[in-house]
Design a protein around this motif. Structure first.
Motif, short mmCIF file in Angstrom:
data_model
loop_
_atom_site.label_atom_id
_atom_site.label_comp_id
_atom_site.label_asym_id
_atom_site.label_seq_id
_atom_site.Cartn_x
_atom_site.Cartn_y
_atom_site.Cartn_z
N LYS A 21 0.82 -1.21 0.00
CA LYS A 21 0.00 0.00 0.00
C LYS A 21 0.86 1.26 0.00
O LYS A 21 0.54 2.24 -0.68
N SER A 27 -3.07 5.27 -2.62
CA SER A 27 -3.69 4.22 -1.80
C SER A 27 -4.69 4.83 -0.85
O SER A 27 -4.59 5.98 -0.44
N GLU A 28 -5.67 4.01 -0.48
CA GLU A 28 -6.65 4.41 0.53
C GLU A 28 -6.11 4.06 1.90
O GLU A 28 -5.59 2.96 2.11
N TRP A 29 -6.25 4.97 2.84
CA TRP A 29 -5.75 4.76 4.20
C TRP A 29 -6.89 4.97 5.20
O TRP A 29 -6.95 5.99 5.88
N PRO A 30 -7.79 3.98 5.33
CA PRO A 30 -8.87 4.14 6.30
C PRO A 30 -8.36 4.13 7.74
O PRO A 30 -8.93 4.77 8.61
N ASP A 31 -7.27 3.40 7.97
CA ASP A 31 -6.66 3.37 9.30
C ASP A 31 -5.55 4.43 9.33
O ASP A 31 -4.49 4.26 8.73
N LYS A 32 -5.81 5.51 10.05
CA LYS A 32 -4.85 6.62 10.08
C LYS A 32 -3.54 6.23 10.75
O LYS A 32 -2.48 6.68 10.35
N GLU A 34 -2.06 3.42 10.60
CA GLU A 34 -1.25 2.65 9.65
C GLU A 34 -0.44 3.59 8.76
O GLU A 34 0.75 3.37 8.53
N ILE A 86 -3.07 12.38 0.00
CA ILE A 86 -4.01 12.25 1.11
C ILE A 86 -4.52 13.62 1.53
O ILE A 86 -3.91 14.65 1.23
N GLU A 90 -7.16 15.39 7.62
CA GLU A 90 -7.57 14.18 8.33
C GLU A 90 -6.53 13.73 9.34
O GLU A 90 -6.84 13.04 10.31
#
Length: 164
Positions: A21, A27-32, A34, A86, A90
């Motif tokens: 990722k 990439s998508e980072w739903p878990d900040k 991470e 990103i 956020e």
């Protein structure tokens, strides 16, 4: 009769998944957390690699330190704004992402620079001359290393009253 074993989803993502990722654009980072871990560890690796390079080149002093700080901040800022794209807000803004793991990265940089420079210098430095060492040991004011002196009657002569 045995029941089939159910596979449970892993509670923690693998390092390889996170690495994939991190190296994939947008990439998508739903878990900040991470993504913050990726920023942190990227910075640590950069600090150690830059420290070894600075020790080899050798870049020293305020110029070398300033160059590392600028390079470190610029590369990470370009990574999360241009490569990952990103939303900085956020994560608390660009400043929060830019300073994530910076102090430990600087410590790794300074340690690896010092170790690499010390190894490089000790390998290049000539061995100490043996004659200079012998002259230093045989000086009369350093006769602590020599055997005790006795006068004609066989008594030990103290250091303070010995003649050179």
């Amino acid at each position: 009769m045995s029941r089939p074993v159910e596979k449970k989803a892993p509670t923690q993502k693998s390092i390889w998944y996170t690495l994939k990722k991190a190296t994939t654009k947008n990439s998508e980072w739903p878990d900040k957390d991470e993504f913050l871990d990726v920023i942190y560890w990227t910075r640590q690796i950069m600090g150690i690699v830059a420290g070894i390079l600075w020790g080899l080149l050798p870049l020293k002093g305020l110029f070398g330190l300033g160059l590392f700080i600028m390079l470190n901040a610029t590369v990470l800022y370009a990574y999360f704004t241009n490569f990952q794209k990103i939303d900085e807000e956020e994560f608390g803004g660009a400043w929060e992402l830019t300073k994530e793991g910076f102090v430990t990265s600087l410590a790794g940089f300074l340690a690896s620079t010092s170790l690499r420079s010390a190894a490089h210098i000790s390998r290049l430095a000539p061995p100490p001359p043996q004659r200079a060492l012998a002259r230093f040991v045989n000086r009369t004011d350093l006769q602590v290393l020599s055997a005790p002196h006795f006068d004609k009657s066989g008594r030990n002569v103290p250091l303070s009253s010995r003649q050179p």
